[in-house]
Design a protein around this motif. Structure first.
Motif, short mmCIF file in Angstrom:
data_model
loop_
_atom_site.label_atom_id
_atom_site.label_comp_id
_atom_site.label_asym_id
_atom_site.label_seq_id
_atom_site.Cartn_x
_atom_site.Cartn_y
_atom_site.Cartn_z
N PRO A 5 68.14 75.88 44.16
CA PRO A 5 68.46 74.46 44.23
C PRO A 5 69.81 74.17 43.57
O PRO A 5 70.55 73.30 44.03
CB PRO A 5 67.32 73.79 43.48
CG PRO A 5 66.18 74.73 43.59
CD PRO A 5 66.77 76.09 43.65
N LEU A 6 70.16 74.92 42.53
CA LEU A 6 71.44 74.71 41.86
C LEU A 6 72.61 75.09 42.78
O LEU A 6 73.64 74.40 42.81
CB LEU A 6 71.48 75.55 40.57
CG LEU A 6 72.62 75.27 39.61
CD1 LEU A 6 72.64 73.82 39.18
CD2 LEU A 6 72.55 76.20 38.42
N HIS A 9 73.00 72.23 45.10
CA HIS A 9 73.57 71.09 44.39
C HIS A 9 75.08 71.26 44.14
O HIS A 9 75.86 70.32 44.26
CB HIS A 9 72.82 70.88 43.07
CG HIS A 9 73.30 69.69 42.30
ND1 HIS A 9 73.16 68.39 42.76
CD2 HIS A 9 73.93 69.59 41.10
CE1 HIS A 9 73.67 67.55 41.88
NE2 HIS A 9 74.17 68.27 40.84
N ASN A 10 75.47 72.45 43.80
CA ASN A 10 76.88 72.69 43.46
C ASN A 10 77.75 73.02 44.67
O ASN A 10 78.94 73.28 44.52
CB ASN A 10 76.99 73.82 42.43
CG ASN A 10 76.43 73.42 41.08
OD1 ASN A 10 76.42 72.25 40.72
ND2 ASN A 10 75.94 74.40 40.34
N ASN A 26 75.54 63.97 50.53
CA ASN A 26 74.92 64.11 49.20
C ASN A 26 73.44 63.72 49.24
O ASN A 26 72.61 64.37 48.60
CB ASN A 26 75.66 63.26 48.17
CG ASN A 26 76.97 63.92 47.76
OD1 ASN A 26 77.15 65.11 47.92
ND2 ASN A 26 77.90 63.11 47.27
N ASP A 30 70.52 66.19 48.39
CA ASP A 30 69.51 65.86 47.39
C ASP A 30 68.08 66.07 47.94
O ASP A 30 67.20 66.59 47.25
CB ASP A 30 69.67 64.42 46.90
CG ASP A 30 70.86 64.24 45.95
OD1 ASP A 30 71.34 65.27 45.42
OD2 ASP A 30 71.29 63.09 45.76
N ILE A 33 67.49 69.71 48.20
CA ILE A 33 67.24 70.26 46.87
C ILE A 33 65.80 69.98 46.47
O ILE A 33 65.09 70.87 45.98
CB ILE A 33 68.22 69.67 45.84
CG1 ILE A 33 69.62 70.21 46.08
CG2 ILE A 33 67.78 69.97 44.41
CD1 ILE A 33 70.70 69.49 45.27
N LYS A 34 65.34 68.73 46.65
CA LYS A 34 63.96 68.39 46.29
C LYS A 34 62.96 69.24 47.08
O LYS A 34 62.02 69.78 46.51
CB LYS A 34 63.71 66.90 46.54
CG LYS A 34 64.33 65.99 45.54
CD LYS A 34 64.02 64.54 45.90
CE LYS A 34 64.83 63.58 45.02
NZ LYS A 34 64.67 62.21 45.44
N GLU A 37 63.17 72.84 45.91
CA GLU A 37 62.52 73.01 44.61
C GLU A 37 61.00 72.99 44.77
O GLU A 37 60.28 73.76 44.13
CB GLU A 37 62.96 71.90 43.64
CG GLU A 37 64.31 72.12 43.02
CD GLU A 37 64.73 70.98 42.08
OE1 GLU A 37 64.13 69.88 42.16
OE2 GLU A 37 65.63 71.22 41.29
#
Length: 170
Positions: A5-6, A9-10, A26, A30, A33-34, A37
């Motif tokens: 996930p990092l 994000h990056n 974005n 997001d 990422i959710k 995760e």
């Protein structure tokens, strides 16, 4: 190597002349990422559950193996008990047969002894009977003898006359 996930994000995108809307990208990232995760957590939970179930499976496999070994030991013990019981039964039968032979032998010996005693008693009764017959015959001969007749014919002197004279012996 899988993305984390990092990493998502990056992640930086290069910008072009008419590039994507940054807020939209974005927001989407997001959301990714959710979801990512959540998938990683779910994967970790599933891996933990698989490890737990694998441990339980190993535990039950060990129990099964132990039970199988116990069953084999019990079967072997049962066979050993059965063999020992059969040996003991054979020994008991042999002992009983020996006792039976001894009892029969003793009974035959007693029977022979009794038969000999009976024969001895028969012989003794014959001897007794013969002697008794001889005694009775001798007594009959004595009773039938002439001496009794002579005794009956013997006259006694008159007592009045005999009182004067002494008795003479013939």
């Amino acid at each position: 190597m899988p993305l984390t996930p990092l990493d998502i994000h990056n992640k930086e995108f290069s910008r072009g002349f008419r590039g994507y809307d940054e807020d939209e990208v974005n927001e989407f990232l997001d959301q990714v990422i959710k979801d990512y995760e959540m998938l990683i957590r779910e994967k970790k939970q599933l891996e933990e559950k698989v490890a737990e179930l694998t441990e339980k499976l190993n535990y039950f496999a060990n129990i099964e193996e132990t039970l199988n070994k116990s069953i084999l030991v019990a079967q072997e013990a049962a066979e050993e008990v059965k063999r020992n019981a059969q040996k003991e039964a054979k020994l008991i039968i042999k002992e009983a047969e020996k006792n039976a032979e001894r009892i029969i032998s003793d009974a035959l010996a007693k029977s022979r002894k009794i038969a000999l005693e009976i024969e001895e008693l028969k012989r003794q009764s014959k001897v007794f009977r013969t002697r008794f017959r001889m005694l009775v015959e001798a007594q009959l001969d004595m009773i039938n003898s002439r001496d009794w007749d002579d005794l009956m014919e013997y006259e006694t002197p008159d007592l009045e006359e005999g009182a004067k004279e002494p008795l003479s012996q013939p």
